[in-house]
Design an enzyme around this catalytic site. Structure first.
Site, PDB file in Angstrom:
ATOM      1  N   CYS A 108      34.639  52.573  39.066  1.00 31.35           N
ATOM      2  CA  CYS A 108      34.824  52.088  37.635  1.00 31.35           C
ATOM      3  C   CYS A 108      33.387  52.995  36.942  1.00 31.35           C
ATOM      4  CB  CYS A 108      34.449  50.711  37.661  1.00 31.35           C
ATOM      5  SG  CYS A 108      35.815  49.718  38.175  1.00 31.35           S
ATOM      6  N   HIS A 242      30.751  48.471  30.970  1.00 32.18           N
ATOM      7  CA  HIS A 242      32.094  48.330  31.768  1.00 32.18           C
ATOM      8  C   HIS A 242      32.797  47.026  31.338  1.00 32.18           C
ATOM      9  CE1 HIS A 242      35.138  48.796  34.630  1.00 32.18           C
ATOM     10  NE2 HIS A 242      34.425  48.295  35.350  1.00 32.18           N
ATOM     11  N   ASN A 272      40.433  45.041  32.679  1.00 39.13           N
ATOM     12  CA  ASN A 272      39.289  46.001  33.329  1.00 39.13           C
ATOM     13  C   ASN A 272      40.264  47.111  33.693  1.00 39.13           C
ATOM     14  OD1 ASN A 272      37.921  47.519  35.222  1.00 39.13           O
ATOM     15  ND2 ASN A 272      37.019  45.797  36.384  1.00 39.13           N
TER      16      ASN A 272
HETATM   17  O1  UT7 Z   1      35.138  46.629  38.262  1.00 38.11           O
HETATM   18  C1  UT7 Z   1      34.339  45.739  39.074  1.00 38.11           C
HETATM   19  C2  UT7 Z   1      35.548  44.669  39.398  1.00 38.11           C
HETATM   20  N1  UT7 Z   1      35.159  43.548  39.694  1.00 38.11           N
HETATM   21  C3  UT7 Z   1      34.308  42.478  38.883  1.00 38.11           C
HETATM   22  O2  UT7 Z   1      33.580  43.074  38.299  1.00 38.11           O
HETATM   23  C4  UT7 Z   1      34.193  41.171  39.302  1.00 38.11           C
HETATM   24  C5  UT7 Z   1      32.915  40.307  39.342  1.00 38.11           C
HETATM   25  N2  UT7 Z   1      33.228  39.110  39.695  1.00 38.11           N
HETATM   26  C6  UT7 Z   1      33.952  38.365  38.481  1.00 38.11           C
HETATM   27  O3  UT7 Z   1      34.122  38.576  37.552  1.00 38.11           O
HETATM   28  C7  UT7 Z   1      33.903  36.623  38.984  1.00 38.11           C
HETATM   29  O4  UT7 Z   1      33.340  36.471  40.217  1.00 38.11           O
HETATM   30  C8  UT7 Z   1      35.603  36.224  38.997  1.00 38.11           C
HETATM   31  C9  UT7 Z   1      36.007  36.304  37.763  1.00 38.11           C
HETATM   32  C10 UT7 Z   1      36.259  37.355  39.938  1.00 38.11           C
HETATM   33  C11 UT7 Z   1      35.778  34.948  39.795  1.00 38.11           C
HETATM   34  O5  UT7 Z   1      34.845  34.031  38.946  1.00 38.11           O
HETATM   35  P1  UT7 Z   1      34.066  33.079  39.764  1.00 38.11           P
HETATM   36  O6  UT7 Z   1      33.446  32.036  38.907  1.00 38.11           O
HETATM   37  O7  UT7 Z   1      32.947  33.764  40.632  1.00 38.11           O
HETATM   38  O8  UT7 Z   1      35.109  32.228  40.638  1.00 38.11           O
HETATM   39  P2  UT7 Z   1      35.129  31.923  42.200  1.00 38.11           P
HETATM   40  O9  UT7 Z   1      35.633  33.121  42.853  1.00 38.11           O
HETATM   41  O10 UT7 Z   1      33.909  31.392  42.596  1.00 38.11           O
HETATM   42  O11 UT7 Z   1      36.198  30.657  42.385  1.00 38.11           O
HETATM   43  C12 UT7 Z   1      36.019  29.520  41.947  1.00 38.11           C
HETATM   44  C13 UT7 Z   1      37.587  28.825  41.925  1.00 38.11           C
HETATM   45  C14 UT7 Z   1      38.132  28.978  43.544  1.00 38.11           C
HETATM   46  O12 UT7 Z   1      38.632  27.577  43.798  1.00 38.11           O
HETATM   47  P3  UT7 Z   1      37.899  26.753  44.842  1.00 38.11           P
HETATM   48  O13 UT7 Z   1      37.892  27.538  46.074  1.00 38.11           O
HETATM   49  O14 UT7 Z   1      36.668  26.578  44.361  1.00 38.11           O
HETATM   50  O15 UT7 Z   1      38.779  25.450  44.825  1.00 38.11           O
HETATM   51  C15 UT7 Z   1      39.034  29.873  43.269  1.00 38.11           C
HETATM   52  O16 UT7 Z   1      40.068  29.823  44.217  1.00 38.11           O
HETATM   53  O17 UT7 Z   1      38.550  29.200  41.165  1.00 38.11           O
HETATM   54  C16 UT7 Z   1      39.609  29.839  41.821  1.00 38.11           C
HETATM   55  N3  UT7 Z   1      40.167  30.929  41.309  1.00 38.11           N
HETATM   56  C17 UT7 Z   1      41.042  30.684  40.113  1.00 38.11           C
HETATM   57  N4  UT7 Z   1      41.757  29.566  39.654  1.00 38.11           N
HETATM   58  C18 UT7 Z   1      42.665  29.719  38.842  1.00 38.11           C
HETATM   59  C19 UT7 Z   1      39.897  32.032  41.322  1.00 38.11           C
HETATM   60  N5  UT7 Z   1      40.805  32.952  40.611  1.00 38.11           N
HETATM   61  C20 UT7 Z   1      41.511  32.081  39.972  1.00 38.11           C
HETATM   62  C21 UT7 Z   1      42.396  32.235  38.945  1.00 38.11           C
HETATM   63  N6  UT7 Z   1      43.114  31.312  38.341  1.00 38.11           N
HETATM   64  N7  UT7 Z   1      42.966  33.354  38.608  1.00 38.11           N
END
Ligand code: UT7
Length: 315
Positions: A108, A242, A272
């Site tokens: 990216c 970004h 993204n």
């Molecule tokens: O170009 C670089 C690319 N990537 C990035 O910049 C990503 C950077 N990271 C992020 O943007 C965030 O970490 C995410 C948006 C990917 C995730 O958000 P988060 O607040 O860190 O959530 P998490 O991974 O801690 O997940 C929390 C919960 C989990 O459920 P449990 O295990 O607590 O029951 C996930 O399974 O949210 C769940 N979850 C979802 N639920 C509904 C994860 N994705 C989804 C979804 N819909 N799409």
């Protein structure tokens, strides 16, 4: 160098969060507050190379330049349907240029690295006019049954034409190898001699680790380039970051103690699109007339590797 023209292209298919929730255990209520994304443009019948060529043509037209006047083409791309030839060479043929060309894969952060290469070639005296095209289809990298990754991405191409000038003021680039945080594997053709195990693995991401890296790296790159150029954050008119997650952008806003209006965003309806994010945002802001001559602009991005970078421009 200076940026004399920009162009961008998005696929026509728009996929909303509600459309994703038809086949994934997800919802707009989860995606939007967590990421800032409401919808994204996703490749359907388009070919990435055609989008890249169209973005390049738009940037050339904007710069009032013929393809024959280009001295170099740099294409930033992570993945496309061709392994070889390189996308930059396909773009060269598509626009009718005859200069050397190179592809880079800095995930990216590719636009910042491409600007740095162009500026370095220019300072070495080997080029005058350079075309940068960032063309990405991350929606072809993710597993569309994995709600943790596929909801974040969209596709697109963004281009910029650089010509002689001194509007690029400085860079800060960094890399910190962390290959288990954001990666994808693919298998190659078998040979009679291959004994190791190989497998296709779609894009894997440790989201919270990437989030922390992104905030730290971008804040540090921006602070470093501004300090080196003797410019305070208050003097910067626009921060083009970004478009990975609105919460990442807002955290960097707070770190720099700068108001939100200085951080234009298109993540809400683009998602993204990897290295294409920055040149697409630059093109949209420019066409909306947001930049005045003399405005100070910081562009900053981070991505898999990890790699990151920031550049200070004067418009
Ligand atoms: O170009 C670089 C690319 N990537 C990035 O910049 C990503 C950077 N990271 C992020 O943007 C965030 O970490 C995410 C948006 C990917 C995730 O958000 P988060 O607040 O860190 O959530 P998490 O991974 O801690 O997940 C929390 C919960 C989990 O459920 P449990 O295990 O607590 O029951 C996930 O399974 O949210 C769940 N979850 C979802 N639920 C509904 C994860 N994705 C989804 C979804 N819909 N799409």
């Amino acid at each position: 160098m200076k940026i004399s023209g920009t162009g961008s292209v998005l696929p026509k298919k728009v996929v909303t969060n509600d459309m994703l929730s038809e086949f994934l255990d997800t919802s707009d209520a989860w995606i939007y507050p967590r990421t800032g994304v409401k919808s994204r443009h996703v490749i359907s019948d388009e070919r990435l190379e055609e989008m890249a060529i169209e973005a390049a043509r738009k940037a050339l037209e904007d710069a009032s330049m013929q393809a024959s006047e280009l001295d170099f083409i740099i294409c930033s791309n992570v993945v496309n349907e061709y392994i070889t030839p390189q996308l930059s060479c396909i773009i060269q043929g598509g626009i009718g240029a005859n200069c050397p060309c190179i592809d880079i894969n800095c995930a990216c952060a590719g636009f910042i690295y491409a600007l740095h290469l162009a500026e370095s070639f220019y300072k070495a005296g080997s080029v005058k006019n350079v075309l940068i095209v960032c063309a990405e289809e991350p929606t072809r990298m993710t597993d569309w049954t994995d709600r943790r990754t596929c909801v974040l991405f969209g596709d697109g191409a963004g281009a910029a034409v650089l010509t002689p000038g001194d509007n690029i003021k400085g860079f800060s680039l960094s890399a910190a190898s962390a290959t288990d945080k954001l990666y994808q594997y693919r298998t190659l053709q078998p040979t009679p001699y291959i004994t190791k195990q190989e497998q296709d693995v779609p894009l894997q991401m440790k989201g919270q680790d990437v989030f922390k890296f992104a905030v730290k790296a971008s804040s540090s790159d921006i602070t470093k380039v501004l300090r080196e150029q003797g410019v305070s954050p208050d003097e910067v008119d626009h921060f083009l970051l970004h478009q990975a997650n609105l919460r990442i952008i807002q955290t960097i806003e707070s770190f720099l103690e700068q108001p939100a209006y200085k951080f234009p965003v298109n993540i809400e309806d683009h998602g993204n699109s990897s290295s294409s994010c920055c040149p697409i945002l630059l093109d949209e802001c420019r066409r909306q007339g947001r930049f005045k001559p003399g405005d100070k602009i910081v562009i900053s991005a981070f991505g898999a590797g990890f790699v990151s970078g920031a550049v200070l421009l004067e418009w």
